[in-house]
Write an enzyme that holds these catalytic residues in place. Structure first.
Site, short mmCIF file in Angstrom:
data_model
loop_
_atom_site.label_atom_id
_atom_site.label_comp_id
_atom_site.label_asym_id
_atom_site.label_seq_id
_atom_site.Cartn_x
_atom_site.Cartn_y
_atom_site.Cartn_z
N GLU A 5 0.87 -1.17 0.00
CA GLU A 5 0.00 0.00 0.00
C GLU A 5 0.92 1.23 0.00
OE1 GLU A 5 -2.74 0.42 3.29
OE2 GLU A 5 -3.58 2.25 2.42
N ARG A 52 6.22 -12.56 9.57
CA ARG A 52 6.61 -11.15 9.49
C ARG A 52 8.04 -11.04 9.95
NH1 ARG A 52 2.93 -7.06 8.84
NH2 ARG A 52 4.23 -5.29 9.37
N LYS A 95 5.05 0.11 8.64
CA LYS A 95 4.85 1.51 8.28
C LYS A 95 4.06 2.25 9.35
CE LYS A 95 3.27 0.08 4.45
NZ LYS A 95 2.57 -0.12 3.18
P1 ATP Z 1 2.79 -2.04 7.42
O1 ATP Z 1 2.46 -2.20 8.84
O2 ATP Z 1 4.24 -1.84 7.18
O3 ATP Z 1 1.93 -1.05 6.71
P2 ATP Z 1 1.56 -3.90 5.72
O4 ATP Z 1 1.50 -5.38 5.73
O5 ATP Z 1 0.28 -3.18 5.86
O6 ATP Z 1 2.56 -3.48 6.81
P3 ATP Z 1 1.89 -3.47 2.95
O7 ATP Z 1 2.43 -2.31 2.23
O8 ATP Z 1 0.45 -3.72 2.83
O9 ATP Z 1 2.32 -3.35 4.45
O10 ATP Z 1 2.72 -4.77 2.61
C1 ATP Z 1 3.07 -5.21 1.33
C2 ATP Z 1 3.59 -6.61 1.47
O11 ATP Z 1 4.71 -6.64 2.34
C3 ATP Z 1 2.55 -7.53 2.06
O12 ATP Z 1 2.56 -8.73 1.33
C4 ATP Z 1 3.01 -7.76 3.47
O13 ATP Z 1 2.64 -9.02 3.92
C5 ATP Z 1 4.52 -7.60 3.35
N1 ATP Z 1 5.11 -7.12 4.59
C6 ATP Z 1 4.88 -5.95 5.22
N2 ATP Z 1 5.57 -5.87 6.38
C7 ATP Z 1 6.28 -7.02 6.47
C8 ATP Z 1 7.21 -7.56 7.43
N3 ATP Z 1 7.55 -6.88 8.53
N4 ATP Z 1 7.74 -8.77 7.19
C9 ATP Z 1 7.43 -9.45 6.08
N5 ATP Z 1 6.60 -9.01 5.15
C10 ATP Z 1 6.01 -7.81 5.33
MG MG Z 2 -1.19 -2.71 4.56
#
Ligand code: ATP
Ligand code: MG
Length: 568
Positions: A107, A326, A336
């Site tokens: 996102e 994660r 994020k």
């Molecule tokens: P955030 O809390 O950073 O916003 P999110 O999962 O909402 O995390 P996204 O931008 O939606 O972030 O994530 C894009 C991809 O990266 C998704 O497939 C998510 O599962 C993966 N991802 C995000 N954070 C991690 C992490 N700490 N470890 C492994 N994969 C991650």
């Molecule tokens: Mg997200």
């Protein structure tokens, strides 16, 4: 016999080319051929010209021609390949060579971090492993949080990491289609529009009771759906999936599919106000994008049932959804959501603050992309959430940067050292002990700074080695130290001391990032700054150069007067 050998070489060359953007190389193929067929080693002289010829033939045909020849003439090579070649990742269930499509769906609501590196590298490695494709899909259906700046930052991050995608798209470009799918669900009564208060909905969910809107008929739902684009205000109406209010899986208790958000979208501005939420968008998009294997982190596991049920009700193709853990580090937020307030509240200097696990910060700190990839692939592909040791990342990094880091002297808390019988004016010091990285000229006039730590225990009569220079005997210890030269060849057993000539010492700050949270509390001492002196040659190095300060550690030049500590 020769035909057989040619066949073997051609297969190996095609396979290697297909894994390296259509280009293979003589030396790679020579070692692979000998590796696969050790008995050919004795005939290597006659085989090399054959390899040269075949490599150039293979390199001259198009990637698609390489692929189809590989598939038609060497299917065996493709079958055994995944297990053999990439140890970190287990083979993918149901994967067919050439048909795998993965996606990385961030996102655009913040800066990319090492968790995104993990996800995107796994997505990319699997696509490569099976000769497939990777799609970068911006999951941009929540205009409240999204900004153009973040789309760009994510692309910059992937570029730096070396993650290559075959296609880039935005979920928001498929809004018409997503609306169509929502209408299909409403038409078939698999979804309804709910106008209950948020509070009521959440109580009902908890108590496993349907809302009164669930009883509304199709025409009511269609009417309300039409009104969602004009009459209703934000929060007054949502589209809900008709799941199962009694399900043990709370996700299935009539979850939201679409909602009203009156914020301009970074790309589409005010064109839409009904936005699909994550569960709805990801299911439809994965299906229409042709994704065969979709990965996400484990905390989404309960959402799999919803994902598959939505696709079922719409008679749409179902990708395989797989989970991994994660990536988290102790005391470092890899999310994020957690990073944003730190930046907004000014607790860190920005997204590139070296204490953060953002890609920008890791880059600034001197962590290289190859180390991140090795690190990610070294983590076993498990679902269990354990903290990854940051030291493991550092050790991968050290191995890569060590051969390329220039060695310089550094002095902390300087003490003056005066050598009475110095006659030298200049020496040349090699920039690297083993590798040829050139030499630098250093002016010498007999007055030096050495670190207080080295000076502290010196007594009259002690002998020390000034590194790369000469041995001295201490003649007097006052506020300064005095000494005299006793020889130039290194004398075994005497302490080694690094030094900086006083008349052209350069002052720098060494910025040392430390753990950001201790027991969930922000560590006020998470950034240490040390004053130091280094050699004038420092000024000639480009920003971004990795330096190993002798007997101190690796640092990356961040500006004319600042380095960031990388690691020991
Ligand atoms: P955030 O809390 O950073 O916003 P999110 O999962 O909402 O995390 P996204 O931008 O939606 O972030 O994530 C894009 C991809 O990266 C998704 O497939 C998510 O599962 C993966 N991802 C995000 N954070 C991690 C992490 N700490 N470890 C492994 N994969 C991650
Ligand atoms: Mg997200």
């Amino acid at each position: 016999m020769d035909e057989e050998i040619k066949g073997i070489i051609r297969g190996i060359a095609l396979l290697n080319a297909s894994e390296h953007d259509g280009k293979t190389r003589n030396d790679t193929i020579i070692s692979k051929v000998v590796g696969t067929r050790p008995e050919l080693r004795s005939r290597i002289k006659e085989i090399i010209p054959l390899i040269t010829q075949i490599v150039s033939e293979v390199n001259s045909i198009s990637i698609s021609a390489q692929k189809s020849e590989l598939e038609n003439s060497y299917p065996d090579l493709l079958v055994i390949k995944p297990k053999q070649e990439r140890e970190g990742l287990p083979p993918l269930e149901g994967a067919e060579y050439g048909k795998v499509i993965t996606r990385f769906p961030p996102e655009p609501n913040g800066y990319p971090h090492i968790g995104h590196a993990k996800a995107s590298i796994i997505d990319e490695e699997y696509a490569k492993m099976y000769g497939g494709k990777l799609i970068l899909r911006f999951d941009d259906t929540n205009p409240e949080n999204e900004r153009l700046e973040y789309y760009a930052a994510i692309k910059v991050g992937l570029d730096w990491l070396g993650v290559k995608y075959d296609r880039v798209k935005n979920t928001s470009d498929d809004m018409e289609l997503l609306y169509k799918k929502a209408e299909e669900l409403l038409e078939n009564e698999y979804a309804y529009v709910c106008t209950c208060e948020k509070e009521t909905i959440s109580i009902n969910r908890r108590e496993m009771r349907p809302c009164k809107c669930n009883a509304g008929d199709k025409s009511q739902n269609i009417k309300r759906w039409e009104n969602m684009s004009k009459k209703y205000k934000q929060g007054e109406a949502i589209v809900r999936f008709r799941g199962d209010m009694h399900s043990e899986n709370t996700v299935m208790r009539d979850p939201t599919l679409l909602r009203i958000i009156d914020e301009p979208h970074p790309i589409h501005k005010d064109k839409y106000r009904i936005w699909p939420n994550y569960d709805f968008a990801v299911a439809i998009e994965d299906s229409i994008d042709g994704i065969t294997h979709a990965f996400r982190t484990k905390e989404y596991e309960l959402r799999n049932e919803l994902y598959y049920t939505i696709l079922d009700k719409l008679n749409m193709r179902k990708p395989r959804m797989l989970e991994f853990s994660r990536l988290e580090f102790e005391g470092m937020p890899v999310s994020k959501r957690a990073l944003k307030p730190l930046v907004q509240d000014g607790r860190v200097s920005g997204y590139d603050d070296p204490r953060l696990p953002t890609l920008e910060a890791l880059r600034r700190r001197g962590i290289v992309p190859e180390a991140i990839r090795k690190f990610v692939l070294s983590l076993s592909f498990t679902k269990s959430d354990t903290f990854a040791p940051f030291e493991t990342l550092e050790s991968f990094n050290r191995k890569i940067i060590d051969p390329a880091s220039i060695r310089l002297f550094i002095v902390f808390d300087p003490v003056k050292l005066l050598v009475s019988n110095n006659t030298m004016t200049e020496i040349e010091i090699p920039n690297h002990p083993q590798k040829d990285m050139g030499k630098r000229k250093v002016r010498v006039d007999g007055t030096f700074y050495i670190s207080r730590q080295d000076a502290e225990n010196l007594k009259v009569g002690d002998e020390v080695r000034l590194l790369e220079l000469y041995n001295i005997r201490i003649t007097k210890v006052s506020s300064d130290i005095h000494g005299e030269i006793i020889g130039t060849d290194y004398k075994a057993g005497i302490p080694k001391v690094q030094w900086i000539s006083t008349n052209n010492a350069v002052s720098i700050e060494v910025v040392i990032p430390k753990i950001l949270f201790v027991n969930d509390e922000f560590n006020e001492n998470s950034l240490e700054i040390k004053q130091a002196l280094t050699e004038p040659y420092y000024l000639e190095l480009n920003v971004g150069t990795e330096i190993q300060f002798v007997r101190y550690g690796y640092c990356r030049k961040d500006s004319a007067n600042q380095v960031i500590y990388t690691h020991k």
